[in-house]
Each structure stands twice: as structure tokens, then as C-alpha cells.
Write an enzyme that holds these catalytic residues in place. Structure first.
Site, PDB file in Angstrom:
ATOM      1  N   GLY A  90       0.851  -1.180   0.000  1.00 17.80           N
ATOM      2  CA  GLY A  90       0.000   0.000   0.000  1.00 17.80           C
ATOM      3  C   GLY A  90       0.885   1.227   0.000  1.00 17.80           C
ATOM      4  N   SER A 122       6.117  -5.205  -0.700  1.00 21.75           N
ATOM      5  CA  SER A 122       6.020  -3.795  -1.075  1.00 21.75           C
ATOM      6  C   SER A 122       6.260  -2.892   0.137  1.00 21.75           C
ATOM      7  CB  SER A 122       4.661  -3.530  -1.734  1.00 21.75           C
ATOM      8  OG  SER A 122       4.600  -2.258  -2.313  1.00 21.75           O
ATOM      9  N   ALA A 123       5.245  -2.157   0.591  1.00 21.27           N
ATOM     10  CA  ALA A 123       5.416  -1.289   1.759  1.00 21.27           C
ATOM     11  C   ALA A 123       5.860  -2.085   2.980  1.00 21.27           C
ATOM     12  CB  ALA A 123       4.119  -0.549   2.064  1.00 21.27           C
ATOM     13  N   HIS A 159       9.725  -2.821  -6.202  1.00 20.79           N
ATOM     14  CA  HIS A 159       9.190  -2.528  -7.545  1.00 20.79           C
ATOM     15  C   HIS A 159      10.224  -1.795  -8.399  1.00 20.79           C
ATOM     16  CE1 HIS A 159       5.310  -3.479  -5.708  1.00 20.79           C
ATOM     17  NE2 HIS A 159       5.465  -2.490  -4.864  1.00 20.79           N
ATOM     18  N   GLU A 194      10.529  -6.873  -9.668  1.00 23.02           N
ATOM     19  CA  GLU A 194       9.351  -7.698  -9.433  1.00 23.02           C
ATOM     20  C   GLU A 194       9.698  -9.183  -9.543  1.00 23.02           C
ATOM     21  OE1 GLU A 194       6.001  -5.127  -9.139  1.00 23.02           O
ATOM     22  OE2 GLU A 194       7.913  -5.412  -8.101  1.00 23.02           O
TER      23      GLU A 194
END
Length: 235
Positions: A90, A122-123, A159, A194
Site C-alpha cells: 500500500g 512492497s510497503a 518494484h 518484481e
């Protein structure tokens, strides 16, 4: 005692969420009856309940129970008692702000360093570094500090995207942004493409996945790090 998976993303192109990490996740949580999910990174377009429900449906297929941290009256105790923890993606500014406002940044760091199995995507991966300053996210809220869990001795840029030679876009590339950070900070940054992830076992940090990663250090040219490389001495 550390036992982590730090992944660039949850979902690959044309893939289902966490599919590419399913065996790694089973191994990570093999001794965990229930995993605590931290949904704080998700902006207001989706509630914590909705985000947790989506994650629960994915983990159900792996025969792993999920419970959201927002379902507990005391998030500090939830962290301390967790058999496993997953922090999803997020917005990193929002995630860090919520971790501080709920007074669990330090508690979470101590739990993971003490051996609680942890998955970040991710986050949730961004916060495993020393700071969140190499996030790609918009500063939609203002956290009280940019310092994060400090589980690994360098920063993550999830990413990570390589410059596109044929692009006519004149804005800054990801490499440019990371070098801007290094102009003022002497801290290695690992650009995770990724489908790449780090496996952290005790003091060992191994790059996994089909692609190489991009390593940036102050005053040096960026280099490619091949999958399987031991990054334990990176600092």
C-alpha cells in the site's frame, strides 16, 4: 533468530496474489497456527476489514489462518503474542504513520528480531530497512519519523524499474531518485525487481527469484546482484 521473507511485490504480471511465493510462505509459517496481518498500508479506498478478508482468502488456500491486527483490543500484545506476521503493501507513509500512532514500531522490530516469522511485500518490505526514505510512494500523511524496523542493515526500493531506453519520458528515473537519496545519505539501497525477494535467516540475507537486483552505494556506480547472492555483509 531472524526468519523473514522480504518481497518486492505480492503479485506478478498475469499472476494471482502471492502465488509465486506460496512454497516460501508455507516454509516460513510451518510452525504457525495463525498469522497476524497488518493492513495499515492500505489507503481509505479499502477498509482494514476488506483488505484482511482478501488476504485471508489467499492464505486459506495455504491452510494458514489469518487475523487482522485491527481485530485485537491491544495491538502491542497482538504483536508480542503473534506466531507469525505479514505486513502487506500500500502506501509506506501511511503504514509507518500507523505503526507509530499505535506504538508498535519498536515492538514489531523486537518481535521480528527475536524470531517471529515475518513476511513483507512492497510497503511491508520497505519498513524492513533502516528507513523508509527509498519508498516510491506519495507522502499522503506525515509520520513522526522516517526510521523503520532496521531488520536489515540497508534500505529497500521495491518494484525497482530499469530506465527504458526508448522512452520519451523526461522525468526522473528510479535510479535518479535513489542517487538523490545517496547524495545526502551514506546507506546502501537494494533495488528489488518484481519477482525478487530476500530470505533472511538469523544473520544471513540471500537474494532469491529469477531476476537480479540493483545495488546502489554512495559514490559508486550501481551494480547487478545475481539471484542466490549472500548479502549478509552489506552495510
Amino acid at each position: 533468530m531472524k526468519n523473514l521473507i522480504i518481497a518486492s511485490t505480492s503479485t506478478l504480471h498475469q499472476g494471482k496474489p502471492l502465488d509465486y511465493l506460496s512454497q516460501e510462505i508455507k516454509n516460513l509459517y510451518k510452525d504457525s497456527k495463525e498469522v497476524l496481518f497488518i493492513p495499515y498500508a492500505r489507503p481509505s479506498g479499502i477498509t482494514h476489514e476488506e483488505y484482511t478478508s482478501r488476504v485471508r482468502s489467499i492464505f486459506n488456500k495455504l491452510n494458514i489462518k489469518i487475523r487482522g491486527i485491527h481485530e485485537f483490543n491491544n495491538p502491542i500484545e497482538a504483536i508480542k503474542e503473534a506466531e507469525g506476521i505479514f505486513t502487506g503493501g500500500g502506501n509506506t507513509f501511511l503504514l509507518v504513520s500507523q505503526l507509530y500512532s499505535n506504538k508498535i514500531m519498536t515492538v514489531l522490530s523486537e518481535a521480528v528480531k527475536s524470531g517471529t516469522p515475518y513476511l513483507g511485500t512492497s510497503a511491508g518490505s520497505n519498513i524492513c530497512g533502516l528507513s523508509m526514505q527509498t519508498t516510491n510512494d506519495m507522502p499522503i500523511v506525515y509520520p513522526p519519523s522516517l526510521q523503520t524496523l532496521g531488520i536489515i542493515p540497508f534500505n529497500i526500493n521495491p518494484h525497482y524499474l530499469d530506465p527504458e531506453p526508448s522512452s520519451i519520458h523526461m522525468g526522473e528515473t528510479r535510479e535518479t531518485r535513489i542517487n538523490e537519496f545517496l547524495a545526502f545519505n551514506n546507506l546502501p539501497v537494494l533495488g528489488l525487481r518484481e519477482g525478487s525477494w530476500l530470505v533472511v535467516k538469523n544473520n544471513t540475507i540471500i537474494l532469491k527469484g529469477k531476476l537480479s537486483a540493483r545495488l546502489f552505494k554512495k559514490g559508486q556506480s550501481a551494480i547487478e546482484i545475481e539471484s542466490g547472492t549472500d548479502l549478509s555483509e552489506l552495510k
